[in-house]
Design a protein around this motif. Structure first.
Motif, PDB file in Angstrom:
ATOM      1  N   PRO A  82      37.056  35.519  55.184  1.00 21.57           N
ATOM      2  CA  PRO A  82      37.849  36.789  54.650  1.00 21.57           C
ATOM      3  C   PRO A  82      39.057  36.626  54.649  1.00 21.57           C
ATOM      4  N   SER A  83      39.885  35.441  55.248  1.00 26.85           N
ATOM      5  CA  SER A  83      41.239  35.284  55.158  1.00 26.85           C
ATOM      6  C   SER A  83      41.706  34.737  54.055  1.00 26.85           C
ATOM      7  N   GLN A  84      40.785  34.014  53.301  1.00 29.49           N
ATOM      8  CA  GLN A  84      41.173  33.501  51.763  1.00 29.49           C
ATOM      9  C   GLN A  84      40.587  34.118  51.019  1.00 29.49           C
ATOM     10  N   PHE A  85      39.516  34.813  50.942  1.00 29.59           N
ATOM     11  CA  PHE A  85      38.780  35.541  49.852  1.00 29.59           C
ATOM     12  C   PHE A  85      38.218  36.837  50.288  1.00 29.59           C
ATOM     13  N   CYS A  86      38.520  37.654  49.147  1.00 33.01           N
ATOM     14  CA  CYS A  86      38.052  38.949  49.452  1.00 33.01           C
ATOM     15  C   CYS A  86      37.311  39.692  48.231  1.00 33.01           C
ATOM     16  N   ARG A  87      36.883  40.843  48.240  1.00 35.29           N
ATOM     17  CA  ARG A  87      36.085  41.403  47.214  1.00 35.29           C
ATOM     18  C   ARG A  87      36.954  42.685  46.652  1.00 35.29           C
ATOM     19  N   ASP A  88      38.063  42.480  46.955  1.00 36.55           N
ATOM     20  CA  ASP A  88      39.248  43.775  46.302  1.00 36.55           C
ATOM     21  C   ASP A  88      39.794  43.337  44.946  1.00 36.55           C
ATOM     22  N   SER A  89      39.150  43.798  43.882  1.00 30.02           N
ATOM     23  CA  SER A  89      39.748  43.267  42.622  1.00 30.02           C
ATOM     24  C   SER A  89      40.975  43.891  42.133  1.00 30.02           C
ATOM     25  N   ARG A  90      41.813  44.594  43.040  1.00 32.60           N
ATOM     26  CA  ARG A  90      43.246  45.195  42.550  1.00 32.60           C
ATOM     27  C   ARG A  90      44.125  44.073  42.724  1.00 32.60           C
ATOM     28  N   ILE A  91      43.707  42.879  43.430  1.00 30.70           N
ATOM     29  CA  ILE A  91      44.582  41.890  43.299  1.00 30.70           C
ATOM     30  C   ILE A  91      44.257  40.657  42.272  1.00 30.70           C
ATOM     31  N   TRP A  92      43.146  40.972  41.433  1.00 31.96           N
ATOM     32  CA  TRP A  92      42.993  40.049  40.170  1.00 31.96           C
ATOM     33  C   TRP A  92      43.817  40.077  39.153  1.00 31.96           C
ATOM     34  N   THR A  93      44.588  38.636  39.078  1.00 33.15           N
ATOM     35  CA  THR A  93      45.686  38.397  38.172  1.00 33.15           C
ATOM     36  C   THR A  93      45.345  38.977  36.851  1.00 33.15           C
ATOM     37  N   PRO A  94      44.045  38.648  36.138  1.00 33.95           N
ATOM     38  CA  PRO A  94      43.963  39.088  34.806  1.00 33.95           C
ATOM     39  C   PRO A  94      43.767  40.658  34.668  1.00 33.95           C
ATOM     40  N   LEU A  95      43.626  41.357  35.787  1.00 30.95           N
ATOM     41  CA  LEU A  95      43.397  42.683  35.715  1.00 30.95           C
ATOM     42  C   LEU A  95      44.963  43.334  35.739  1.00 30.95           C
ATOM     43  N   LEU A  96      45.911  42.736  36.421  1.00 25.65           N
ATOM     44  CA  LEU A  96      46.934  43.203  36.685  1.00 25.65           C
ATOM     45  C   LEU A  96      47.824  42.689  35.501  1.00 25.65           C
ATOM     46  N   GLU A  97      47.589  41.726  34.752  1.00 30.18           N
ATOM     47  CA  GLU A  97      48.173  41.272  33.442  1.00 30.18           C
ATOM     48  C   GLU A  97      47.703  42.037  32.157  1.00 30.18           C
ATOM     49  N   GLY A  98      46.574  43.025  32.393  1.00 33.86           N
ATOM     50  CA  GLY A  98      46.240  43.876  31.385  1.00 33.86           C
ATOM     51  C   GLY A  98      45.233  43.153  30.541  1.00 33.86           C
ATOM     52  N   MET A  99      44.708  41.809  30.884  1.00 35.51           N
ATOM     53  CA  MET A  99      43.572  41.168  30.092  1.00 35.51           C
ATOM     54  C   MET A  99      42.439  41.849  30.171  1.00 35.51           C
ATOM     55  N   VAL A 100      42.204  42.420  31.113  1.00 35.48           N
ATOM     56  CA  VAL A 100      40.567  43.168  31.513  1.00 35.48           C
ATOM     57  C   VAL A 100      40.793  44.742  31.171  1.00 35.48           C
ATOM     58  N   LYS A 101      40.336  45.159  30.025  1.00 34.73           N
ATOM     59  CA  LYS A 101      40.499  46.455  29.477  1.00 34.73           C
ATOM     60  C   LYS A 101      39.604  47.421  30.281  1.00 34.73           C
ATOM     61  N   PRO A 102      39.977  48.735  30.371  1.00 32.20           N
ATOM     62  CA  PRO A 102      39.081  49.488  31.061  1.00 32.20           C
ATOM     63  C   PRO A 102      37.462  49.635  30.296  1.00 32.20           C
ATOM     64  N   ASP A 103      37.198  49.188  28.991  1.00 32.58           N
ATOM     65  CA  ASP A 103      35.878  49.241  28.688  1.00 32.58           C
ATOM     66  C   ASP A 103      35.409  48.034  28.828  1.00 32.58           C
ATOM     67  N   HIS A 104      35.838  46.790  29.589  1.00 31.09           N
ATOM     68  CA  HIS A 104      35.318  45.384  29.531  1.00 31.09           C
ATOM     69  C   HIS A 104      33.983  45.775  30.081  1.00 31.09           C
ATOM     70  N   PRO A 105      32.858  44.899  29.611  1.00 37.40           N
ATOM     71  CA  PRO A 105      31.538  44.987  29.920  1.00 37.40           C
ATOM     72  C   PRO A 105      31.207  45.032  31.715  1.00 37.40           C
ATOM     73  N   LEU A 106      32.071  44.132  32.291  1.00 39.26           N
ATOM     74  CA  LEU A 106      31.748  44.033  33.704  1.00 39.26           C
ATOM     75  C   LEU A 106      32.456  44.811  34.478  1.00 39.26           C
TER      76      LEU A 106
END
Length: 487
Positions: A82-106
Motif C-alpha cells: 500500500p505504500s506504492q499502490f492504492c485504490r484511490d482513483s482520484r490520483i489517476w492521471t487520465p482522470l485528472l487530464e480529462g481523458m476519462v469522461k463521466p459516462d465512461h463505461p468503466l
C-alpha cells in the motif's frame, strides 16, 4: 528500452490509426491492444505476456491507457504494497487530464467512493474494521444449514421435471438467498431481487432502475436494524464502535451484497460445469479422490470469478515486472492471467489440490473479507445438489455452451442438464436420495437395537395367575450369602 504509455497529447491523431486492411488495424494509439475489442482475452493475455513480460501496457474503452498485471508475483506485490499502490482513483492521471469522461463505461467500477475498498490509511482501518468485525459474528454452522435448506428449495422447483438450467435456476439464486439471510432480510429474497441484481451488474438500459430497487431494500433494512438490532450482519455493522452513518451502512451493504453475489454465482456455475464436463474431474469426485472443497479450489485456480479487478493506482514512480510505472498510472489486478503464470504453473494440467495460493480473492489490505462465505456457498451448495441429483448430466455438447465475456469476468449464460425426475424433499432434511431413519430417543452406548414385537398369535384363554406371595425382607446376612453363591 521499456515500453511506456504514449503521451496523452495527439491520442486521436488520424496518422496514428492504421488504415483498414493493415495487419495492425484494430490496435490503438502506440500500437497498444484495446482490451474491450479482444475476441479472446485469455489468448490476448498470453500474447501480451510474450511481448511485454508480466506487466503489459493496454488500452481501455475510449483508448484510456492502463497497465494489466499478468504475473502472479507481480499481482501479489501490487496488492500487498500500500505504500506504492492504492485504490484511490482520484490520483489517476487520465482522470485528472480529462481523458476519462463521466459516462465512461468503466466509471461505475473505477470512480472513487467513500467505502472501505477505496479508502486508505486510518479511514480504511475504520471502515474495514466494521466490515470484518460484522463478518466475524456470522454463525458458520447456521449458515451451512441455511445453504442446505436453500438448495433443497431450489432443487424442489425443478426436480420433478427431469431437466433444468443450473445457471438461471440454481447458481444465480442460491448466493442471493444465503446473502439475504446473512444480512438480515430473508423476506426480501425473491426472483425480482435476483433479476434486479443481475440486471444492475450487466449494465443494461434498465440497470439504474434495477440498482435503485436493490438499494431501496437495503435502505429499509438499515432503518429497521437501526431501530431494532438483531443477531445479523447488518445489526453488527451498525453497532460496531466505528459508528458508521446510515449512508455508510447502506453503501457497504451494497458492496458486500453485489460482490458476494456476483463472485459466488460465477464460482457455482464454474464448479458445476467442470464437474459435468471433465471426465477426470467427475471420476475423481465420485471415486472419493477429490472432495467438493478441493473441486472448488481447483476451479478458483482455473476460472476465478473475476478475471480482473478495477483498479490500483501508483502513488509514486516505481517499477513493477521490469516496467517503469509513473505516479498516477492505473493498473489492473488480473487474477485470471496471474493464476496461469507459467512461472507458477508450468503445467496447467497439474492438480492444484491443497494449494490455496491463487489470486481469486485478492490479497493485502483489500483482500476479499467474505472468502469463507463464498467457499461455503459453493462447497455446500454443489455437494447438496449432487446428493439430490447424482445422475445429473449435461444436456448439450460442451462446445455449445455460451459465455458472456467482459474485461472483468466471464459468465456462463446457461448450463442445461438432464436427470431422472425426483420427488421433492422436506427442506429441513439433509439433501439425499433416501430418507434418514429417525434417531432413537433413548440411545446410549451398548443399548441393543430394539426389535419389532412379533405379531400376536391366537391362543387359548388363559387362567388368571395366582397372586404371588409377598417376598419377605432379607436380612443383611442372607443378602450376603445370596451374593456369595452368585444368586
Amino acid at each position: 528500452m521499456t515500453p511506456e504509455f504514449p503521451s496523452t497529447t495527439g491520442m486521436h491523431d488520424p496518422f496514428l490509426t492504421p488504415p483498414p486492411g493493415c495487419p495492425a488495424h484494430g490496435l490503438g494509439p502506440g500500437g497498444l491492444h484495446r482490451l474491450d475489442e479482444a475476441e479472446d482475452l485469455s489468448e490476448l493475455y498470453e500474447q501480451l505476456r510474450e511481448q511485454h513480460g508480466p506487466v503489459a501496457p493496454v488500452l481501455l474503452h475510449d483508448d484510456v491507457p492502463m497497465w494489466v498485471v499478468l504475473g502472479h508475483t507481480e499481482n501479489l506485490h501490487m496488492v500487498r504494497t500500500p505504500s506504492q499502490f492504492c485504490r484511490d482513483s482520484r490520483i489517476w492521471t487520465p482522470l485528472l487530464e480529462g481523458m476519462v469522461k463521466p459516462d465512461h463505461p468503466l466509471m461505475p467500477h473505477i470512480a472513487w467512493q467513500p467505502i472501505c475498498s477505496h479508502a486508505e490509511g486510518d479511514e480504511h482501518l475504520r471502515l474495514r474494521g466494521a466490515v470484518t468485525g460484522a463478518m466475524s459474528t456470522i454463525d458458520h454452522r447456521g449458515m451451512r444449514r441455511h445453504i442446505n435448506r436453500s438448495t433443497q428449495r431450489l432443487v424442489n422447483r425443478f426436480c420433478e421435471e427431469g431437466s433444468a438450467d443450473l445457471v438461471g435456476q440454481f447458481a444465480e439464486h442460491l448466493p442471493m438467498a444465503v446473502m439475504c439471510e446473512i444480512l438480515g432480510m430473508p423476506d426480501e429474497y425473491n426472483d425480482r431481487l435476483v433479476e434486479s441484481a443481475r440486471d444492475a451488474l450487466k449494465g443494461t438500459e434498465t440497470a439504474i432502475a434495477s440498482h435503485a430497487y436493490v438499494m431501496d431494500a437495503l435502505s429499509r433494512l438499515t432503518s429497521r436494524r437501526r431501530a431494532q438490532p438483531e443477531e445479523d450482519f447488518t445489526s453488527h455493522l451498525i453497532m460496531h464502535p466505528a459508528r458508521l452513518t446510515d449512508d455508510e451502512v447502506r453503501e457497504h451493504l451494497r458492496v458486500v451484497l453485489f460482490a458476494a453475489y456476483e463472485a459466488t454465482a460465477n464460482l457455482l456455475a464454474n464448479v458445476i460445469r467442470v464437474v459435468l464436463t471433465d471426465p477426470r474431474f467427475r471420476a475423481q469426485l465420485s471415486g472419493g479422490q477429490m472432495t467438493v472443497p478441493q473441486a472448488v479450489e481447483q476451479s478458483l485456480w482455473d476460472e476465478p470469478p473475476f478475471s480482473t479487478v478495477f483498479a490500483y493506482f501508483a502513488k509514486q514512480d516505481t517499477e513493477l515486472g521490469g516496467q517503469r510505472i509513473r505516479k498516477g498510472d492505473g493498473l489492473l489486478f488480473a487474477p485470471a492471467p496471474g493464476n496461469v503464470d507459467p512461472r507458477v504453473r508450468p503445467d496447467l494440467s497439474a492438480n492444484m489440490m491443497g494449494n490455496r495460493s491463487h489470486l481469486a480473492f485478492g490479497g493485502g489490505p483489500h483482500e476479499c473479507p467474505g472468502a469463507d462465505i463464498g467457499r461455503a456457498i459453493a462447497e455446500v451448495g454443489v455437494d447438496a445438489l449432487l446428493m439430490r441429483l447424482p445422475d445429473v448430466e449435461l444436456d448439450c455438447d460442451e462446445d455449445e455452451l455460451e459465455w458472456r465475456a467482459s474485461i472483468a469476468s466471464r459468465h456462463l449464460v446457461e448450463l442445461p442438464v438432464r436427470f431422472a425426475p425426483k420427488p421433492p424433499q422436506d427442506v429441513m432434511q439433509k439433501p439425499g436420495l433416501a430418507p434418514v431413519p429417525p434417531q432413537r430417543a433413548t440411545w446410549q452406548v451398548g443399548t441393543p437395537q430394539p426389535t419389532p414385537a412379533p405379531a400376536p398369535q391366537p391362543t387359548a384363554p388363559q387362567q388368571p395367575e395366582p397372586t404371588p406371595e409377598p417376598v419377605r425382607p432379607k436380612g443383611a446376612w442372607r443378602r450376603l450369602l445370596r451374593w456369595w453363591r452368585g444368586y
